[in-house]
Motif scaffolding. Structure first.
Motif, PDB file in Angstrom:
ATOM      1  N   LEU A  25       0.428  -1.287  -0.179  1.00  9.66           N
ATOM      2  CA  LEU A  25       0.241  -0.347  -0.151  1.00  9.66           C
ATOM      3  C   LEU A  25       0.996   1.049   0.307  1.00  9.66           C
ATOM      4  O   LEU A  25       1.933   1.339   0.432  1.00  9.66           O
ATOM      5  CB  LEU A  25      -0.775   0.120   1.693  1.00  9.66           C
ATOM      6  N   ARG A  33      -7.468   8.380   2.684  1.00  9.43           N
ATOM      7  CA  ARG A  33      -7.375   6.943   1.799  1.00  9.43           C
ATOM      8  C   ARG A  33      -8.461   5.563   2.871  1.00  9.43           C
ATOM      9  O   ARG A  33      -8.785   5.765   4.345  1.00  9.43           O
ATOM     10  CB  ARG A  33      -6.432   6.189   1.935  1.00  9.43           C
ATOM     11  N   THR A 210      -9.315   1.387  -0.945  1.00  6.30           N
ATOM     12  CA  THR A 210      -8.616   0.260  -1.194  1.00  6.30           C
ATOM     13  C   THR A 210      -9.421  -1.097  -0.362  1.00  6.30           C
ATOM     14  O   THR A 210      -9.595  -0.670   0.726  1.00  6.30           O
ATOM     15  CB  THR A 210      -7.139  -0.096  -0.295  1.00  6.30           C
ATOM     16  N   VAL A 217      -5.709  -7.675  -1.396  1.00  5.78           N
ATOM     17  CA  VAL A 217      -5.748  -6.272  -1.603  1.00  5.78           C
ATOM     18  C   VAL A 217      -6.131  -7.043  -3.013  1.00  5.78           C
ATOM     19  O   VAL A 217      -5.865  -7.616  -3.538  1.00  5.78           O
ATOM     20  CB  VAL A 217      -4.555  -5.765  -1.926  1.00  5.78           C
ATOM     21  N   GLU A 220      -8.225  -1.157  -5.602  1.00  8.81           N
ATOM     22  CA  GLU A 220      -7.949  -0.323  -5.353  1.00  8.81           C
ATOM     23  C   GLU A 220      -8.337   0.373  -6.010  1.00  8.81           C
ATOM     24  O   GLU A 220      -7.916   0.369  -7.508  1.00  8.81           O
ATOM     25  CB  GLU A 220      -5.969  -0.358  -4.765  1.00  8.81           C
TER      26      GLU A 220
END
Ligand code: ATP
Ligand code: MG
Length: 245
Positions: A25, A33, A210, A217, A220
């Protein structure tokens, strides 16, 4: 723009469970975020690694150009990383004021200037709308207000990165509107990492989102990109409306 925070291959295993599993990230300075994902996705574990509550099983964390992977939590606070936990952690027996004065004291070099402590504490309380309740016992506040007090405790540290773990849980609709304005104001001089189930809050506030799922993940992107992502729909967004309200 250089990243304020980056994680590389960040992982945390609990026994055989990969709670956080190879997360890369990069968070830009000034960004808001959002991190979303189903219950158990690893969101709280991920931010616990960033703030130093747990050591990672593997991977690295870099904050403002410095590798902080092995740095103790209290030094990360000094570097400017503040967090509010998902579970309310105010000191219930202390006054609202004292809860915020304690972290202010941590930011002052001599720690004894009462004027500076008072100014810092009242400023943080004002920002979250709790100034008029400074002398109440913290444990007597409604749950949602205790969450706002925690945000004030984080702000009192004058953070460069403020991590909020489900801050709107227990807030009414009107309080959520105020909260959205508050986070925008915080982001004018800090970077915000926001774990949030309320999709209205996420879509209104986040520059980028995200999505975590099973420690990884999943996606995103901008709010529009995430809303349009079929995999996210399948894993999470289809049910988030009920879960978030
Ligand atoms: N200290 C721990 N010991 C063992 N397992 C843990 C620990 N902390 C978290 N877990 C497990 O790791 C996984 C990820 O949990 P985590 O709390 O990070 O998820 P989350 O995305 O924050 O979920 P929620 O949306 O419910 O807050 C879950 O399966 C959880 O049970
Ligand atoms: Mg959590």
């Amino acid at each position: 723009m250089t990243a304020l925070l980056t994680t590389k291959g960040l992982s945390r295993h609990f026994g055989g469970l990969r709670a956080v599993d190879g997360v890369d990230l990069a968070l830009d300075a000034g960004e808001i975020r959002a991190v979303i994902g189903p219950n158990g996705a690893g969101k709280t574990t991920f931010v616990s690694l960033i703030c130093g509550r747990y050591p990672p099983s593997s991977g690295r964390i870099v904050f403002d150009g410095e590798d902080i992977t092995d740095m103790p939590a209290h030094l990360r606070v000094r570097r400017g990383i503040a967090y509010t936990f998902q579970i309310t952690s105010v000191f219930a027996k202390l006054s609202v004021y004292d809860n915020v004065a304690l972290p202010v004291q941590r930011t002052l070099t001599d720690g004894r200037s009462r004027g500076a402590v008072h100014h810092g504490a009242m400023d943080a309380l004002q920002r979250v709308g709790l100034a008029s309740r400074a002398h109440e016992q913290a444990g007597a506040l409604a749950y949602g207000h205790q969450r706002l007090l925690e945000v004030a405790m984080g702000l009192a540290l004058k953070p460069r990165l403020l991590i909020l773990d489900e801050p709107t849980q227990g807030l009414s609709d009107g309080e959520i509107e105020n909260f959205i304005a508050l986070v925008r104001e915080i982001a004018s001089d800090a970077t915000v990492l926001l774990i949030e189930h309320n999709m209205q809050v996420v879509m209104e506030l986040a520059h980028r989102i995200t999505v975590l799922n099973a420690g990884k993940v999943l996606a995103e992107g901008t709010p529009a990109e995430i809303r349009a992502d079929a995999a996210v729909q399948a894993a999470y967004l289809g049910t988030a409306t009920e879960a978030g309200t």
